[in-house]
Design an enzyme around this catalytic site. Sequence first.
Site, PDB file in Angstrom:
ATOM      1  N   GLY A  67       0.842  -1.190   0.000  1.00 44.37           N
ATOM      2  CA  GLY A  67       0.000   0.000   0.000  1.00 44.37           C
ATOM      3  C   GLY A  67       0.880   1.244   0.000  1.00 44.37           C
ATOM      4  O   GLY A  67       2.075   1.174   0.277  1.00 44.37           O
ATOM      5  N   GLY A 116       0.050  -5.360   0.320  1.00 46.13           N
ATOM      6  CA  GLY A 116      -1.114  -5.093  -0.515  1.00 46.13           C
ATOM      7  C   GLY A 116      -1.123  -5.879  -1.823  1.00 46.13           C
ATOM      8  O   GLY A 116      -2.185  -6.194  -2.362  1.00 46.13           O
ATOM      9  N   GLU A 139       5.204  -6.307   7.021  1.00 52.90           N
ATOM     10  CA  GLU A 139       4.588  -5.237   7.823  1.00 52.90           C
ATOM     11  C   GLU A 139       5.192  -5.034   9.195  1.00 52.90           C
ATOM     12  O   GLU A 139       5.161  -3.921   9.726  1.00 52.90           O
ATOM     13  CB  GLU A 139       3.082  -5.489   7.968  1.00 52.90           C
ATOM     14  CG  GLU A 139       2.256  -5.140   6.748  1.00 52.90           C
ATOM     15  CD  GLU A 139       2.299  -6.199   5.667  1.00 52.90           C
ATOM     16  OE1 GLU A 139       2.905  -7.268   5.873  1.00 52.90           O
ATOM     17  OE2 GLU A 139       1.727  -5.941   4.600  1.00 52.90           O
ATOM     18  N   ASP A 147      -2.305  -7.619   7.008  1.00 50.80           N
ATOM     19  CA  ASP A 147      -3.679  -7.165   6.717  1.00 50.80           C
ATOM     20  C   ASP A 147      -4.092  -7.650   5.320  1.00 50.80           C
ATOM     21  O   ASP A 147      -3.645  -8.705   4.893  1.00 50.80           O
ATOM     22  CB  ASP A 147      -3.800  -5.651   6.927  1.00 50.80           C
ATOM     23  CG  ASP A 147      -3.036  -4.843   5.894  1.00 50.80           C
ATOM     24  OD1 ASP A 147      -2.085  -5.383   5.292  1.00 50.80           O
ATOM     25  OD2 ASP A 147      -3.382  -3.664   5.679  1.00 50.80           O
TER      26      ASP A 147
HETATM   27  C1  QUE Z   1       6.761  -2.951   4.849  1.00 47.31           C
HETATM   28  C2  QUE Z   1       5.684  -2.577   4.087  1.00 47.31           C
HETATM   29  C3  QUE Z   1       5.859  -1.886   2.864  1.00 47.31           C
HETATM   30  C4  QUE Z   1       7.168  -1.613   2.461  1.00 47.31           C
HETATM   31  C5  QUE Z   1       8.259  -2.012   3.228  1.00 47.31           C
HETATM   32  C6  QUE Z   1       8.045  -2.675   4.407  1.00 47.31           C
HETATM   33  C7  QUE Z   1       4.764  -1.422   2.048  1.00 47.31           C
HETATM   34  C8  QUE Z   1       5.096  -0.683   0.876  1.00 47.31           C
HETATM   35  C9  QUE Z   1       6.436  -0.464   0.532  1.00 47.31           C
HETATM   36  C10 QUE Z   1       6.895   0.298  -0.596  1.00 47.31           C
HETATM   37  C11 QUE Z   1       8.102  -0.030  -1.219  1.00 47.31           C
HETATM   38  C12 QUE Z   1       8.590   0.726  -2.267  1.00 47.31           C
HETATM   39  C13 QUE Z   1       7.895   1.827  -2.707  1.00 47.31           C
HETATM   40  C14 QUE Z   1       6.688   2.169  -2.078  1.00 47.31           C
HETATM   41  C15 QUE Z   1       6.216   1.419  -1.031  1.00 47.31           C
HETATM   42  O1  QUE Z   1       7.422  -0.948   1.316  1.00 47.31           O
HETATM   43  O2  QUE Z   1       3.574  -1.646   2.386  1.00 47.31           O
HETATM   44  O3  QUE Z   1       6.013   3.247  -2.506  1.00 47.31           O
HETATM   45  O4  QUE Z   1       8.355   2.595  -3.740  1.00 47.31           O
HETATM   46  O5  QUE Z   1       4.104  -0.220   0.115  1.00 47.31           O
HETATM   47  O6  QUE Z   1       9.104  -3.063   5.166  1.00 47.31           O
HETATM   48  O7  QUE Z   1       4.421  -2.854   4.487  1.00 47.31           O
END
Ligand code: QUE
Length: 337
Positions: A67, A116, A139, A147
């Site tokens: 997400g 997600g 998470e 989730d």
């Molecule tokens: C735990 C997470 C997420 C995460 C890293 C975690 C997560 C998520 C992202 C993410 C990674 C790269 C991106 C971005 C988001 O990393 O939910 O926009 O460019 O979206 O350790 O839950």
Amino acid sequence: MSTEAEVIATREGQAGRLLLNRPRALNALTLGMIREIRRAIDAWREDPAVRLVILEGAGGRAFCAGGDVRAVREAALAGDRAAVAAFFSEEYAVNEGIARFGKPWVSLIDGVCMGGGIGLSVHNGPRVVTERALLAMPETAIALFPDVGTSYVLPRLAPGMGAWIALTGVRLAGADAVHAGLADHFVPSERLPALRAALIEGGDAAVVERFAAPLPPASFAEHRAAIARCFTQPSVLEILRALEREGTPWAAEQAALLRRMSPTSLCVSLELLRRGARLSLSECLAEELHLTSAVVHDHPDFREGVRAVLVDKDNAPRWTPPRLEEVDPAAILRMFR
Ligand code: QUE
């Protein structure tokens, strides 16, 4: 349709196609993307010309990294409870909509698929992974919890498997994801164009089997028994003690991973999986939605975790409390419904 769109929804042949198109953010889901997916589900559920849906990520690196938790953190910092609630409630409604879609929902996972992204693929199928797939529920590193309906899925995997995945955030490469139970078929990435064409042309999800390769052994095969022994323990501290008793380098690595995660989040996550084992998917999603408000707004660890992992990228979160031994079990239980 413009290629600028964050989700590209098209109908081709017998298929509805959804392309997650935010490659610079590894296709992490914004509220706008969630709404586009919802719109496609609603349009295609009753459309007899759509026999199946094909879901993919653009850019060649990711299916979906999760997400848009940076945006959720911004909303939390602004005290905007309505924005946070809208994001998670609409995301979870999409997870349930996919589960109840009533037609095959073919996820072609050829890159990073976390959080997600698991929620967009795991509740329907067939779920296809390539040798480039990397699946994880990370998470606890940002003090969230498993989730997107995974509190229903994870407790139904092999003994200890779900807690191992949720608590340590282990990265499962393509074939490992099938062995763990988060995917169904292993298809080499070079066969994806032909598989995609066959799905569009024939509208029959069973063709996936013709493209699947024999499954290599699980990289965690030799640790299955230890996973079952340790990650079925009733508390996180007991999991840590069981890992110590194993006395192996692998067990020491798992314990070290756990020691880096938010202590509060580890306890919330294990309790959530314990409850999820007895609940329906809808009940799990309702419990998760309830938890988001306590975790995102009423506890400092989520803001701190996203800061450390995704904003400042120092990977040095300062958790409150900092040690598992200091987590108050009664405070954890009060966060639940
Ligand atoms: C735990 C997470 C997420 C995460 C890293 C975690 C997560 C998520 C992202 C993410 C990674 C790269 C991106 C971005 C988001 O990393 O939910 O926009 O460019 O979206 O350790 O839950």
